[in-house]
Scaffold this active site. Structure first.
Site, PDB file in Angstrom:
ATOM      1  N   GLY A  59     -65.682   1.679  37.461  1.00 27.83           N
ATOM      2  CA  GLY A  59     -66.187   0.623  38.332  1.00 27.83           C
ATOM      3  C   GLY A  59     -65.120   0.168  39.303  1.00 27.83           C
ATOM      4  N   GLY A  61     -65.857  -1.996  41.960  1.00 27.07           N
ATOM      5  CA  GLY A  61     -66.210  -3.276  42.551  1.00 27.07           C
ATOM      6  C   GLY A  61     -67.393  -3.180  43.499  1.00 27.07           C
ATOM      7  CB  SER A  69     -59.454  -4.202  39.892  1.00 32.11           C
ATOM      8  OG  SER A  69     -60.309  -3.084  39.986  1.00 32.11           O
ATOM      9  CG  ASP A 128     -65.254  -4.443  36.041  1.00 32.93           C
ATOM     10  OD1 ASP A 128     -66.287  -5.025  35.672  1.00 32.93           O
ATOM     11  OD2 ASP A 128     -64.587  -4.799  37.025  1.00 32.93           O
ATOM     12  CG  HIS A 131     -71.285  -5.258  33.809  1.00 35.27           C
ATOM     13  ND1 HIS A 131     -70.054  -4.651  33.739  1.00 35.27           N
ATOM     14  CD2 HIS A 131     -71.264  -6.035  34.924  1.00 35.27           C
ATOM     15  CE1 HIS A 131     -69.322  -5.032  34.763  1.00 35.27           C
ATOM     16  NE2 HIS A 131     -70.037  -5.870  35.498  1.00 35.27           N
ATOM     17  CD  GLU A 156     -62.642  -5.951  33.073  1.00 36.48           C
ATOM     18  OE1 GLU A 156     -61.409  -6.033  33.135  1.00 36.48           O
ATOM     19  OE2 GLU A 156     -63.377  -5.942  34.079  1.00 36.48           O
ATOM     20  CG  ASP A 157     -68.116  -8.030  33.341  1.00 44.13           C
ATOM     21  OD1 ASP A 157     -68.182  -9.199  33.766  1.00 44.13           O
ATOM     22  OD2 ASP A 157     -67.367  -7.175  33.822  1.00 44.13           O
TER      23      ASP A 157
END
Length: 236
Positions: A59, A61, A69, A128, A131, A156-157
């Site tokens: 991921g 963004g 990131s 990331d 999700h 994450e998430d």
């Protein structure tokens, strides 16, 4: 705030303790980000100066803030030979490829694509991406063996397993990511013995996968919205 979080704020990643929302030109007095980076620094700082560190992030963004990131990791892991592998479904991610950043475009919901990614080894992997529970679980099961001994895998998430987000991120999955991670933590704590609170929480196939994973896990740490898994040898 620590140095990693400061870098994250500078590049406006929502992994930091403060982040601008889409369309905002300046920090609005401390909009709260996920606040991952202050915690990640505790786990990552011992690896920061290691030469030839290899990291993969799933991921890159959203379109409006793509690559935030990527910039953080390149600045934070400044030792010679650092290589970052970014993976995303969006073709526009290719613009971030350079001598230090490798970019691969593909669908992380495709098991054959995950298996291709697993052919390399990494010190750190961060998920990331979409999700979706199924994607988070499959990525962990397939890619965890690509983490070297003493390395780290982060999901994450995981708040998508809770509350009103559940229906959006279920996407047909039988088990949510948080349930699987709780089972992993339980097997690690209990030396792969079952605990009554988790009876029938997983499908037989997933339970077998988690038992196998737990053999090589030294710790499972939950923070707000994220889970940090340290592989055997991390604390040696």
């Amino acid at each position: 705030m620590n140095e990693l979080d400061s870098i994250g704020i500078r590049f406006n990643t929502d992994k930091s303790s403060q982040a601008r929302a889409r369309g905002e030109g300046v920090l609005d007095g401390g909009r709260r980000g996920h606040d991952y980076l202050r915690k990640y620094d505790f786990f990552f700082k011992g690896m920061r100066k290691s030469p030839n560190l290899r990291m993969m992030e799933l991921g890159i963004g959203p379109d409006w803030n793509m690559g935030a990131s990527t910039k953080v990791w390149v600045q934070y892991f400044s030792a010679p030979g650092f290589v970052l592998h970014m993976v995303d479904i969006n073709e526009n991610a290719r613009v971030f490829a350079d001598a230090d950043v490798r970019v691969t475009v593909g669908d992380l919901g495709d098991i054959s694509f995950l298996e291709k990614l697993s052919s390399d080894s990494y010190d750190i992997i961060i998920d990331d991406a979409s999700h979706f529970w199924g994607h988070q679980i499959e990525a962990l099961v397939v890619l965890f063996n690509s983490v070297v001994d003493g390395g780290i895998y982060v999901i994450e998430d995981i708040h998508t397993s809770f509350g009103e987000r559940r229906e959006r991120y279920r996407k047909g999955a039988e088990v949510d990511a948080h349930t699987l991670l709780m089972a992993l933590a339980s097997f690690v704590a209990g030396d792969r013995r079952s605990h009554p609170s988790l009876n029938k929480a997983l499908t037989p196939k997933l339970e077998q996968s988690v038992r196998l994973l737990s053999k090589n896990v030294e710790s499972v740490t939950f923070i707000r919205h994220s889970c940090i898994i340290c592989k055997q040898g991390y604390f040696s």
